[in-house]
Write an enzyme that holds these catalytic residues in place. Structure first.
Site, PDB file in Angstrom:
ATOM      1  N   THR A 473       1.015   5.428  18.331  1.00  0.00           N
ATOM      2  CA  THR A 473       1.952   5.913  17.323  1.00  0.00           C
ATOM      3  C   THR A 473       2.941   6.919  17.890  1.00  0.00           C
ATOM      4  O   THR A 473       4.006   7.124  17.330  1.00  0.00           O
ATOM      5  CB  THR A 473       1.179   6.603  16.188  1.00  0.00           C
ATOM      6  OG1 THR A 473       0.302   7.564  16.795  1.00  0.00           O
ATOM      7  CG2 THR A 473       0.358   5.618  15.413  1.00  0.00           C
ATOM      8  N   ALA A 515      -0.936  13.353  12.566  1.00  0.00           N
ATOM      9  CA  ALA A 515       0.294  14.113  12.855  1.00  0.00           C
ATOM     10  C   ALA A 515       0.271  15.449  12.123  1.00  0.00           C
ATOM     11  O   ALA A 515       0.522  16.508  12.709  1.00  0.00           O
ATOM     12  CB  ALA A 515       1.523  13.304  12.458  1.00  0.00           C
ATOM     13  N   GLN A 642       7.609   3.672  13.692  1.00  0.00           N
ATOM     14  CA  GLN A 642       6.436   3.397  12.853  1.00  0.00           C
ATOM     15  C   GLN A 642       6.848   2.618  11.612  1.00  0.00           C
ATOM     16  O   GLN A 642       6.177   1.659  11.220  1.00  0.00           O
ATOM     17  CB  GLN A 642       5.758   4.714  12.433  1.00  0.00           C
ATOM     18  CG  GLN A 642       4.953   5.357  13.536  1.00  0.00           C
ATOM     19  CD  GLN A 642       3.831   4.475  14.019  1.00  0.00           C
ATOM     20  OE1 GLN A 642       2.983   4.059  13.240  1.00  0.00           O
ATOM     21  NE2 GLN A 642       3.834   4.138  15.278  1.00  0.00           N
ATOM     22  N   VAL A 706       3.555   9.299   8.759  1.00  0.00           N
ATOM     23  CA  VAL A 706       4.356   8.102   8.469  1.00  0.00           C
ATOM     24  C   VAL A 706       3.795   6.820   9.080  1.00  0.00           C
ATOM     25  O   VAL A 706       4.468   5.805   9.117  1.00  0.00           O
ATOM     26  CB  VAL A 706       5.807   8.270   8.978  1.00  0.00           C
ATOM     27  CG1 VAL A 706       6.512   9.342   8.197  1.00  0.00           C
ATOM     28  CG2 VAL A 706       5.842   8.563  10.465  1.00  0.00           C
ATOM     29  N   GLY A 707       2.550   6.873   9.549  1.00  0.00           N
ATOM     30  CA  GLY A 707       2.012   5.702  10.258  1.00  0.00           C
ATOM     31  C   GLY A 707       1.810   4.488   9.378  1.00  0.00           C
ATOM     32  O   GLY A 707       1.720   3.368   9.885  1.00  0.00           O
ATOM     33  N   GLU A 708       1.707   4.693   8.084  1.00  0.00           N
ATOM     34  CA  GLU A 708       1.323   3.566   7.236  1.00  0.00           C
ATOM     35  C   GLU A 708       2.286   3.264   6.088  1.00  0.00           C
ATOM     36  O   GLU A 708       2.426   2.117   5.683  1.00  0.00           O
ATOM     37  CB  GLU A 708      -0.086   3.814   6.667  1.00  0.00           C
ATOM     38  CG  GLU A 708      -1.141   3.839   7.756  1.00  0.00           C
ATOM     39  CD  GLU A 708      -2.466   4.385   7.268  1.00  0.00           C
ATOM     40  OE1 GLU A 708      -3.386   3.595   7.075  1.00  0.00           O
ATOM     41  OE2 GLU A 708      -2.576   5.609   7.065  1.00  0.00           O
TER      42      GLU A 708
END
Ligand SMILES: Cc1cc2nc3c(=O)[nH]c(=O)nc-3n(C[C@H](O)[C@H](O)[C@H](O)COP(=O)(O)OP(=O)(O)OC[C@H]3O[C@@H](n4cnc5c(N)ncnc54)[C@H](O)[C@@H]3O)c2cc1C
Ligand code: SF4
Lengths: 742, 338
Positions: A473, A515, A642, A706-708
């Site tokens: 990521t 994060a 991402q 914000v990964g998902e």
């Protein structure tokens, strides 16, 4: 020195990755390394009568064939196998006994001097079974599905349906406008580029160093210790680089168990790498059937929401997430009711996959909202705005922050939504029907306890250490940015040490919580470094900071300076050298701010354009705009990537991805990435990512993760666009062209 | 994957000598299909004969005005060969519609002809499959058959031939040159691949011990009115649900000669002289094309997951013939249907 936080900083490990200098779990070598090749079951259910490894053992170079009949001891209670994120149930134990619970279950390991010999040996192992008929079809089992158990603690409560409110059934029955429908999504597999692999280095004293592909080295360490009765100091787990995991590496997978088993049996270093087909014996996004009921007044005010989900899991563990609650969170509605049932099948346990629950739950909700908008003859965006929730009604609390309105506004503007002709099949481009659809996205903003150690040297270099993973990521990069800003140092003076169980505590990397957790963790530890520097600075004769209080100093450009008057400053090296220290080391734990009084979520608005060949049904997603509100964005480049990647995933979810099981054999038949389709370059066109401003004070740095969030809503926006283009509503994903045929 | 011996041949004679009398030997060219099958334990050769050094890598004009393509010409080299681009653009397009850049860079002309079906059961030794293990049963007929045949299948097997290139070669009336210890022979393309019948283990009429040396194209290339239309489950890098290779010779609005071959629908690239006869002398418009489609699909039969292909094929045929008639061939790079 300009701040790094908020900039488009390139990955600090980018060069290492593209030059091959970055080493992954299967790339660590040691003299005398041997190789394991996994024999997997050809049946999905039954018993192993016999594992015959004799032909394999006759091959020169084959060292051993391990199986449940022949292996070192392992723990015999469920608790030992329950890792940090295990669901309720009885976890799978590789090579434990003769039960077969799913197809491609690992049942033996051939260990040999080379990987080629191991693979040859594997093909010679003969297994006799007592076969039972497997059940793997959700549609067949839907009536047998059982409600998920009520939660016994706050953690479980995250996954069970929220409490109902009002009188939803009555409200639905009485609603002027009603939409009820069922939405189906198939099993999907994660398909990370890197295969699951473990290299176990066996030390002379029996201690182990494990290189594993995982999202949590400490989770693996605890698991290996409890399964094999080892002491934590004897097991070190490393995972410096991970080639994508997407939730599939949250729990220990069987490569690590098999490699450790072999290493302990043979007292040698061992590598085990899964083949691509074997990757389909790991966890997956569960297939599900969701039923949504929406009741509204004629002016488009929601009065009833019912959201029921039936999801798939294994016979032995109850994996589920909260698909249903998103409905009553996203929209204001006095009456809401949720239900969740589990269908237990002869498959491995389902697991988290990028935005588990929201990716699927919000897909169903947002298609249903589109259908309601059509019924109301309302603009889909207008309807969302009319139902906009200012409070989390599920838990009766305000949002910490929610800039979704701004997402709608900026997304719609960038997309040109106001030029949409609401009539289906009304927009055209040559032989193509053009469709515009939109949807909302929502996801959690979690924070987890984490410990960060920082060692600052007098030469102005700092080493930041935390056991967290970087699953691709960009964690390493944002950690360096935050540390550089907090310590007032240039980015290249920061080195990041992660993915090692010996480092300070970190949770698994998942849920988009790393994060925010690690950044605030760095800030905390950096503050105590600063305090220590101030203590030293004050000891200098005539120190300009003699009277400055800890809260009044900051680290700027290599100096400790008075925030009120930056000319009153002492360089880091002066403070340290004059204080007689070469190195300051601090380790601090940062706990999330206990802010349960407010809801913490990220949001997005997704707009999609599709072009559908009218004669042939071929669908192209020509444009996507995703406007995301996720607090402070640490790095617009990695965060943008991402969301871009998530949108591509959403395209796959909408049009391509589907794990195909032959229910007679209970076996995945497209267990490879040629036949398991996901988008390729040709399927990906114009994608625009917008981050809207969203100040948030839920944590000191105002970060959400914000990964998902980027995947949520994409499939719905595309499905809605396909409807708008063709007038045909497809409620089971993926939307392949046959489903559009007349 | 099993352990095997490796041999390298430097000329056709040597290759034939290596293979002679060894039923468990296999030639390897690009290896893009054979290696996959070996990894899955579907192919278990005890000897692998590397033929990539054979001097069969040229594309040459034949005295008769056609083209002779060596069996080891790479798919990419063939697609970009100036003579192919100019005179047989439908072949170039069909190749470019297949696989990926990397695969086309490796794949050979001969290997492409001999690539095996993508039927998932054929690939998985845990399941019955008559093609892999004669007599074990066909798992696809009652199982997953989205990719399977609607034409020419049998009770024993409903697999499809997955090649794109071969669909164009079939349409072009190519010939396959074959060598063996007992002499050379030439096989018409229509007779090269076979229908499954009750011996689905045999994909082609190539005999054990034979090697493909070349593929020959006759002079007629349909370079003006042609198309290759391929419909698949994503816009690139997927096997055809249905594909159509078309070549038309027009006289004004009238079809002098019309040919089309279908891919993704049968155990071999599907040509139907009766359907093509419908085109001859008729006006080049949709009604004619639909009639031809009706004829070629008259005996089509669908299974649980692929019935849609019958109607899809009909629409593809009409579209492809329309594209060809208009001189607006399908572009393989735009990834958009024209
Ligand atoms: C992921 C993937 C996607 C693909 N997608 C497509 C697609 O969309 N469309 C498409 O058309 N194809 C596709 N392909 C297939 C590809 O075109 C074939 O694998 C390729 O053409 C085979 O050529 P090769 O030289 O690599 O054959 P090899 O693998 O070397 O050989 C294949 C067979 O041919 C035999 N052989 C090879 N040369 C000779 C010869 N001269 N004489 C006698 N026997 C010979 C070998 O013994 C072997 O049995 C795809 C393949 C993969 C792996
Ligand atoms: S269709 Fe042919 S290849 Fe597929 S399972 Fe049946 S026999 Fe085997």
């Amino acid at each position: 020195m300009a701040p790094y936080i908020g900039t488009a900083t390139s990955r600090v490990d980018g060069v290492a990755k593209v030059t091959g200098a970055a080493k992954y779990a299967a790339e660590f070598n040691t003299p005398g390394l041997v190789y394991g090749s996994i024999v997997t079951s050809t049946i999905a259910k039954g018993w192993i009568k016999r594992v015959d490894g004799s032909a394999a053992m006759r091959v020169k170079g084959v060292i051993d064939v391990l199986s449940h009949e022949h292996r070192p001891p392992m723990a015999d209670d469920d608790k030992a196998y329950a890792d940090e994120v295990a669901p309720l149930g009885s976890p799978f134990r590789p090579l434990y006994d003769n039960r077969v619970m799913f197809s491609r279950q690992p049942i033996a390991l051939v260990v040999a001097e080379t990987s080629e010999i191991a693979r040859f040996g594997e093909s010679l192992v003969r297994v006799e079974y007592e076969v039972e008929a497997p059940v793997t079809d959700l549609n067949r089992e839907r009536d047998a599905a059982v409600p998920v158990k009520p939660p016994t603690n706050p953690f479980e409560a995250l996954f069970t349906p929220p409490k109902p409110r009002g009188a939803p059934e009555r409200a639905l029955a009485a609603a002027a406008m009603r939409h009820e429908a069922e939405y189906c999504t198939p099993i999907e597999h994660h398909n990370p580029m890197e295969l699951y692999a473990a290299t176990v280095i066996y030390h002379a004293d029996g201690k182990l160093t494990l290189y594993d592909k995982t999202q949590g080295v400490q989770n693996i360490q605890r698991y290996v210790c409890s399964v094999f009765g080892m002491k934590p100091e004897d097991v070190r787990v490393m995972s410096p680089f991970v080639g994508g995991a997407f939730g599939n590496g949250l729990r220990p997978n069987f490569e690590i168990v098999l490699a450790v088993l072999a290493a302990r049996a043979l007292r040698r270093s061992v590598r085990v790498v899964l083949t691509r087909p074997q990757m389909y014996a790991l966890g997956y996004r569960p297939a599900m059937i969701q039923r949504i009921g929406l009741g509204a007044t004629t002016d488009g005010t929601l009065d009833a929401i019912t959201h029921d989900a039936i999801t798939v899991t294994s016979e032995y563990e109850d994996y589920y997430r909260q698909e249903t609650g998103w409905s009553g969170l996203l929209y204001t509605c006095a009456n809401a009711k949720y239900a969740h049932k589990l269908a237990k099948l002869d498959l491995p346990t389902a697991c988290d996959m990028r935005c588990p629950s929201a990716a699927t739950g919000v897909y169903a909700l947002e298609c249903a909202m589109d259908e309601l908008a059509v019924a109301l003859k309302a603009d889909p965006l207008e309807l969302r705005l009319r139902c906009y929730s200012e409070r989390d009604q599920n838990n009766n609390r305000p949002f910490g922050s929610k800039a979704l309105r701004e997402c709608y506004r900026q997304g719609a503007q960038a997309f040109g939504w106001d030029k949409r002709n609401p009539e289906p099949r009304s927009m055209r481009d040559g032989a193509d029907l053009v469709g515009w659809g939109m949807a909302t996205g929502v996801w959690d903003a979690f924070q987890a306890p984490i410990t960060v150690r920082i060692a600052l040297s007098a030469n102005g270099h700092a080493e930041v250490a935390c056991a967290t993973s970087d699953i691709g990521t960009g964690t390493r990069t944002i950690m360096a940015q935050v540390a550089a800003d907090m310590l007032g140092l240039p980015l290249d003076h920061i080195s990041i040490n992660l993915g090692d169980s010996n480092l300070p505590q970190s949770p698994v990397e998942g849920g988009s919580w790393i994060a925010v957790s690690v950044s605030n963790g760095i800030a905390t530890t950096a503050a105590s470094i600063r305090d220590e520097l101030l203590r030293l600075a004050k000891q200098i004769p005539n120190s300009p900071l003699a009277a400055t209080a800890p809260g009044e100093v900051a680290l700027i450009d290599g100096k400790l300076a008075d925030k009120g008057d930056v000319s009153r400053a002492i360089s880091i090296s002066d403070a340290m050298r004059q204080g007689g220290v070469e190195r300051i080391e601090q380790e601090k734990t940062t706990n999330p701010s206990a802010d349960a009084a407010r809801a913490h979520n990220t949001h997005s608005a997704v707009f999609a354009e599709v072009k559908v060949d009218e004669q042939l049904g071929v669908i192209r997603v020509t444009r996507v705009v995703s406007a995301v509100a996720a607090g402070r964005i640490l790095n617009t480049k990695t965060a943008g990537s991402q969301v871009l990647g998530s949108v591509v995933w959403g395209i796959g979810m909408a049009l391509h991805e589907e794990t195909l099981i032959d229910h007679r054999f209970g076996r995945v038949m497209n267990a490879n990435i040629a036949e398991y389709h996901m988008p390729v370059n040709a399927d990906v066109h114009d994608i625009k990512v917008i981050f809207v401003d969203e100040p948030d004070d839920s944590n000191p740095l105002g970060i959400k993760g914000v990964g998902e969030i980027g995947i949520v809503g994409v499939a719905a926006a595309i499905a809605n666009a396909v409807y708008h283009a063709t007038g045909k509503r497809v409620r089971d994903l993926p939307i392949t062209l046959d489903k559009l045929s007349p | 994957m099993i352990s095997f011996h490796y041999a390298r041949a430097s000329c056709v004679g040597e290759a034939l000598q290596e293979v002679a009398g060894d039923a468990n030997a296999k030639f390897i060219a690009g290896g893009t299909n054979l290696i996959d099958l070996m990894k899955m334990d579907v192919e278990r050769p005890t000897k692998v004969i590397d033929i990539t050094r054979l001097p069969l890598k040229r594309v040459e004009r034949t005295p008769g005005g056609g083209l002779r393509i060596g069996a080891l010409v790479r798919n990419t080299d063939l697609a970009y060969h100036p003579l192919v681009e100019q005179r047989y653009p439908v072949l170039a397009d069909a190749i470019m519609a297949g696989a990926s850049q990397q695969l086309r860079n490796m794949a050979s002309t001969g290997g492409n002809l001999l690539q095996r079906t993508r039927c998932a059961y054929f690939y998985d030794i845990a399941t019955p499959c008559n093609k892999r293990e004669p007599g074990s049963g066909c798992s696809a007929i009652e199982g997953q058959n989205r990719m399977h045949a609607i034409l020419g299948g049998s009770e024993a097997c409903i697999a499809t031939h997955p090649s794109d290139m071969c669909v164009a070669l079939a349409m072009l009336d190519a010939k396959v040159h074959v060598g063996s210890a007992s002499g050379d022979r030439v096989i018409a393309f229509a007779d090269f691949h076979r229908l499954p019948g009750d011996t689905p283990q045999r994909d082609t009429h190539l005999n054990a011990g034979e090697i493909i040396t070349a593929v020959e194209l006759p002079p007629k290339g349909f370079a003006t009115n042609y198309t290759y239309l391929k419909i698949r489950d994503r816009l690139s890098y997927a096997f055809a649900l249905v594909s159509v290779a078309v070549g038309l010779e027009l006289d004004g609005d009238t079809i002098k000669e019309g040919r089309f071959a279908l891919g993704g629908v049968a155990h071999k690239p599907w040509r139907d002289p009766q359907a093509e006869a419908v085109l001859r002398g008729q006006p080049a418009h949709a009604a004619t094309f639909a009639r031809a489609a009706g004829v070629v699909l008259r005996d089509a039969r669908g299974y649980a997951h692929n019935t849609f292909k019958i109607d899809l094929a009909r629409r593809c045929i009409v579209r492809a013939l329309t594209q060809a008639a208009c001189g607006t061939p399908q572009s393989q790079s735009a990834k958009k249907i024209v």
